[in-house]
Design an enzyme around this catalytic site. Structure first.
Site, PDB file in Angstrom:
ATOM      1  N   CYS A  15       0.819  -1.276   0.002  1.00  0.00           N
ATOM      2  CA  CYS A  15      -0.141  -0.061   0.103  1.00  0.00           C
ATOM      3  C   CYS A  15       0.845   1.329  -0.161  1.00  0.00           C
ATOM      4  O   CYS A  15       0.294   2.412  -0.580  1.00  0.00           O
ATOM      5  CB  CYS A  15      -0.829   0.061   1.054  1.00  0.00           C
ATOM      6  N   HIS A 122      -0.829   0.527   7.249  1.00  0.00           N
ATOM      7  CA  HIS A 122      -1.610   0.786   5.746  1.00  0.00           C
ATOM      8  C   HIS A 122      -1.503   2.181   5.581  1.00  0.00           C
ATOM      9  O   HIS A 122      -1.406   3.385   6.435  1.00  0.00           O
ATOM     10  CB  HIS A 122      -3.047   0.746   6.022  1.00  0.00           C
ATOM     11  N   ASN A 137      -7.579   5.535  -1.536  1.00  0.00           N
ATOM     12  CA  ASN A 137      -7.120   4.451  -0.910  1.00  0.00           C
ATOM     13  C   ASN A 137      -7.409   3.287  -1.444  1.00  0.00           C
ATOM     14  O   ASN A 137      -8.279   2.769  -2.327  1.00  0.00           O
ATOM     15  CB  ASN A 137      -8.367   4.469   0.510  1.00  0.00           C
TER      16      ASN A 137
END
Length: 375
Positions: A15, A122, A137
């Site tokens: 991520c 994250h 996201n």
């Protein structure tokens, strides 16, 4: 004018890479390029510890730090904030500041063009495009709009959930969004693009039209997929086509790394040797090195060198400068007329000397670290 929004979806545990690329609206960073930055930061930290300790590399603190492993990337591919900061600074002269810092906390939140948000492992990005903010996201199905009115409330809600929110402070500038359909394939994979107008209307689908998208794939005579697999059985295909169920973290990271290297090959990052003059025929000592551009000058890029004498130096060039200018700069910084020079960049490092007639921009050397040696 049609604007396209780039939104990488979650693959493995990468991520941090997705957050950077979604912020920049282009596929700039790969797992391997970020891993190289992480390992370079580790080396710098270890060198600093050994130099500042009486017992050097034999000190307890140094040995403990070595035993702990990398502090900037873990085995699952999670990168530290320092890796993300270094990547943006070296490549685009952008910095990340915590929105609670004294230097930025009193600035109206909508004045910033981008944010990187982090909680535990994250990361995700928020980016202003055409005056509208978008939540990019990578765990979401598609980009989600955030109004100017709601942005402050969204940021505050993220903080309450335990997120650290970093704003992009621009020394350079964020790349513009894509408004030319011909650039889409160059800037990122097809499945990551969305039309802004479709997102606003709540219609449309991911990806752009491609008449060839179904050609070349299919099934073998034994009924299995034609996709290439690793020795562990993980398929090196699109995670959105085959899913991630059943794969271990190591297999997912291996899949993402392999797919990244394949994409780099498909984009034609290698030099076209047949069209290039032989570098050995060029006297780089006679090539003039232009004056260094001012910080923030239009078209300027920064490149870090590890010179043949072991010293490190950072210098700005213009993106239209030829690679031969970099060679001449190194030659003049560390003269040695009796030996050949090698300049290596990228990960894994490759010799860039045969590409001397290309520009810095076309060779994607902006923000790179170039290793130089005589032999």
């Amino acid at each position: 004018m049609t604007t396209w929004i780039y939104h990488e979806r979650q693959e493995a545990l990468l991520c941090g890479q997705h957050a950077l690329n979604n912020l920049l609206q282009t596929q700039t960073f790969t797992p391997s390029s970020l891993a190289e930055i992480a390992h370079e930061l580790d080396r710098m930290e270890l060198n600093y510890m050994s130099a500042g300790n009486q017992n050097g590399v034999a000190s307890k603190d140094f040995l403990k730090r070595v035993a702990e492993g990398s502090g900037n990337v873990d085995d699952s591919g999670n990168f530290s904030i320092e890796v993300l900061r270094s990547a943006l600074l070296n490549k685009f002269e952008l910095t990340l500041a915590n929105t609670l810092q004294e230097s930025v906390k009193d600035i109206e939140i909508t004045k910033f063009d981008g944010f990187i948000c982090n909680r535990q492992s994250h990361w995700f990005a928020i980016r202003k495009i055409n005056g509208r903010f978008w939540n990019l996201n990578s765990t979401k199905e598609k980009p989600e709009p955030i109004s100017h009115f709601r942005l402050a409330a969204e940021i505050e809600a993220l903080r309450r959930e335990g997120y650290s929110v970093f704003c992009v402070v621009e020394i350079g500038s964020l790349p513009p969004p894509c408004s030319n359909e011909n650039e889409l394939k160059v800037r990122g994979a097809q499945e990551f693009w969305w039309k802004e107008s479709h997102l606003i209307q709540g219609t449309g689908r991911r990806g752009y039209a491609d008449a060839w998208e179904s050609v070349g794939s299919g099934m073998r005579l034994d009924g299995r997929s034609t996709a290439v697999t690793s020795g562990s059985g993980a398929t090196f295909g699109s995670a959105h086509q085959m899913g991630l169920e059943g794969l271990t973290e190591d297999e997912m990271l291996q899949m993402a790394l392999a797919a990244s290297m394949q994409e780099e090959e498909n984009l034609g990052l290698g030099a076209n040797r047949e069209q290039q003059q032989n570098a050995s025929d060029v006297n780089f000592n006679n090539i003039e090195v232009p004056p260094e551009p001012a910080a923030g000058a239009e078209g300027s890029v920064r490149i870090q060198f590890r010179l043949p004498d072991g010293k490190r130096t950072m210098r700005r060039f213009l993106k239209d400068d030829l690679i031969q200018v970099l060679v001449a700069f190194v030659r003049k910084s560390c003269p040695d007329a009796s030996r050949k020079l090698e300049l290596r960049a990228g990960f894994p490092p490759k010799d860039i000397l045969p590409r001397f007639s290309e520009t810095i921009e076309s060779a994607n050397l902006s923000g790179e670290s170039i290793q130089c040696r005589y032999y």
